[in-house]
Design an enzyme around this catalytic site. Structure first.
Site, PDB file in Angstrom:
ATOM      1  CG  ASP A  25      38.688  39.887  39.721  1.00 49.61           C
ATOM      2  OD1 ASP A  25      39.778  40.169  39.182  1.00 49.61           O
ATOM      3  OD2 ASP A  25      37.640  40.512  39.489  1.00 49.61           O
ATOM      4  N   GLY A  26      41.427  40.141  41.478  1.00 57.41           N
ATOM      5  CA  GLY A  26      41.987  41.208  42.314  1.00 57.41           C
ATOM      6  C   GLY A  26      43.499  41.168  42.476  1.00 57.41           C
ATOM      7  CG  ASN A  73      41.859  36.336  31.640  1.00 53.13           C
ATOM      8  OD1 ASN A  73      41.811  35.376  32.396  1.00 53.13           O
ATOM      9  ND2 ASN A  73      41.276  37.484  31.955  1.00 53.13           N
ATOM     10  CD1 TRP A  74      42.506  33.893  24.987  1.00 51.51           C
ATOM     11  CD2 TRP A  74      44.732  34.102  24.804  1.00 51.51           C
ATOM     12  NE1 TRP A  74      43.067  32.642  25.155  1.00 51.51           N
ATOM     13  CE2 TRP A  74      44.436  32.743  25.039  1.00 51.51           C
ATOM     14  CE3 TRP A  74      46.076  34.477  24.659  1.00 51.51           C
ATOM     15  CZ2 TRP A  74      45.405  31.752  25.134  1.00 51.51           C
ATOM     16  CZ3 TRP A  74      47.045  33.497  24.756  1.00 51.51           C
ATOM     17  CH2 TRP A  74      46.707  32.150  24.984  1.00 51.51           C
ATOM     18  CD  GLU A 212      22.704  29.369  47.983  1.00 48.94           C
ATOM     19  OE1 GLU A 212      22.714  30.586  48.228  1.00 48.94           O
ATOM     20  OE2 GLU A 212      21.688  28.740  47.625  1.00 48.94           O
TER      21      GLU A 212
HETATM   22  C1  FPP Z   1      42.633  37.965  38.151  1.00 49.11           C
HETATM   23  O1  FPP Z   1      43.231  39.118  38.729  1.00 49.11           O
HETATM   24  C2  FPP Z   1      43.560  36.848  38.137  1.00 49.11           C
HETATM   25  C3  FPP Z   1      44.044  36.220  37.008  1.00 49.11           C
HETATM   26  C4  FPP Z   1      43.668  36.615  35.647  1.00 49.11           C
HETATM   27  C5  FPP Z   1      45.035  35.134  37.085  1.00 49.11           C
HETATM   28  C6  FPP Z   1      44.806  34.136  38.162  1.00 49.11           C
HETATM   29  C7  FPP Z   1      45.955  33.207  38.220  1.00 49.11           C
HETATM   30  C8  FPP Z   1      46.569  32.811  39.337  1.00 49.11           C
HETATM   31  C9  FPP Z   1      46.135  33.244  40.678  1.00 49.11           C
HETATM   32  C10 FPP Z   1      47.700  31.837  39.288  1.00 49.11           C
HETATM   33  C11 FPP Z   1      47.158  30.439  39.087  1.00 49.11           C
HETATM   34  C12 FPP Z   1      48.066  29.426  39.584  1.00 49.11           C
HETATM   35  C13 FPP Z   1      47.916  28.104  39.347  1.00 49.11           C
HETATM   36  C14 FPP Z   1      48.750  27.136  40.068  1.00 49.11           C
HETATM   37  C15 FPP Z   1      46.954  27.623  38.376  1.00 49.11           C
HETATM   38  P1  FPP Z   1      43.279  40.465  37.885  1.00 49.11           P
HETATM   39  O2  FPP Z   1      44.595  40.534  37.185  1.00 49.11           O
HETATM   40  O3  FPP Z   1      42.094  40.522  36.968  1.00 49.11           O
HETATM   41  O4  FPP Z   1      43.182  41.549  38.997  1.00 49.11           O
HETATM   42  P2  FPP Z   1      42.576  43.027  38.843  1.00 49.11           P
HETATM   43  O5  FPP Z   1      41.141  42.865  38.436  1.00 49.11           O
HETATM   44  O6  FPP Z   1      42.740  43.595  40.213  1.00 49.11           O
HETATM   45  O7  FPP Z   1      43.405  43.735  37.814  1.00 49.11           O
END
Ligand code: FPP
Length: 246
Positions: A25-26, A73-74, A212
């Protein structure tokens, strides 16, 4: 094993968690903090996936599960979803080359239905290409929700009961585990969530029962191998009781 040297002398290599799961996340906040568009945050996050995979392998972790896209996430804007999937296809192709070289097997958990065709094909190709690799499993949770997984398992079991293949009293925890998306996949020992949010967000609800949990304020694109080592040191300092006495 005792004299085996690891990348961080604080870590006992005989007590490394077998299964590490990460809620990455983040990315969005990282992008904002660095004055970049959200898509750049996701790109930086994908780079981190490659680094952390290698770091887990070096430590001797057996399975790494990564929450890449949830059934929730949709709810994001179409623009962000499109750009995320665009990145996923690029990242998975590159990731496939990387993990195949290091003998890592890719598994998918979640529902492929509903994902863009190209993402489905890339995941399936990578799963197929790496299926005989043995050094570590990486499980990508894409279009995954823990409640959906338990609902799907319940439906499968109910169908078997309806067909007379099983009685309700035959349904045990093992039967439920055997009807999850990845039967036989080890339960999670260490669950890491980045960016400081104290939430599970519907991730692997069954598998994390005795995990954990470590929540770090570090945003996912800044989560380095050293952040992973810190989490493992903390994990090793805890006493796992599984409901019993130490
Ligand atoms: C959350 O951050 C992250 C995601 C929803 C996407 C995670 C995907 C990747 C890191 C790429 C994956 C790559 C492979 C190879 C599978 P956020 O957008 O919720 O961040 P925020 O809470 O700060 O807005």
């Amino acid at each position: 094993m005792k004299d085996k040297k690891g990348p961080d002398p604080r870590i006992d290599l005989d007590q490394v968690p077998r299964h590490v799961a990460i809620i990455m996340d983040g990315n969005g906040r990282w992008a904002k903090r660095n004055g970049k568009p959200r898509s750049k945050g996701h790109e930086a996050g994908a780079r981190e996936v490659r680094e952390i995979t290698e770091a887990c392998l070096e430590l001797g972790v057996s399975a790494l599960s990564l929450f890449a896209f949830s059934t929730e996430n949709w709810r994001r804007s179409k623009q962000e979803i499109d750009s995320l999937f665009n990145l996923m296809t690029k990242s998975i192709k590159r990731y496939s080359d990387q993990i195949n070289k290091i003998n890592v097997r890719l598994l998918h958990t979640g529902v492929l239905d509903g994902l863009p065709d190209e993402v489905v094909q890339d995941i399936q190709k990578c799963v197929e290409r790496t299926r005989n690799n043995t050094a570590m499993d990486v499980c990508i949770a894409m279009n995954y929700g823990g409640r959906r997984e338990l609902t799907d398992a319940t439906r499968k079991i109910a169908t078997q009961v309806q067909a007379g293949a099983m009685r309700p009293e035959d349904i045990t925890e093992d039967v439920i585990a055997a009807n999850l998306y990845l039967p036989g996949h080890a339960e999670v020992d260490l669950l890491i969530r980045t960016s400081g949010e104290n939430r599970i967000s519907n991730f692997m609800l069954w598998q994390i029962s005795y995990a954990e949990i470590i929540v770090t304020p570090t945003l996912w694109p800044d989560f380095s191998p050293t952040s992973l080592y810190d989490a493992i040191v903390e994990y090793q300092s805890r006493s796992r009781r599984f409901g019993g006495r130490p």
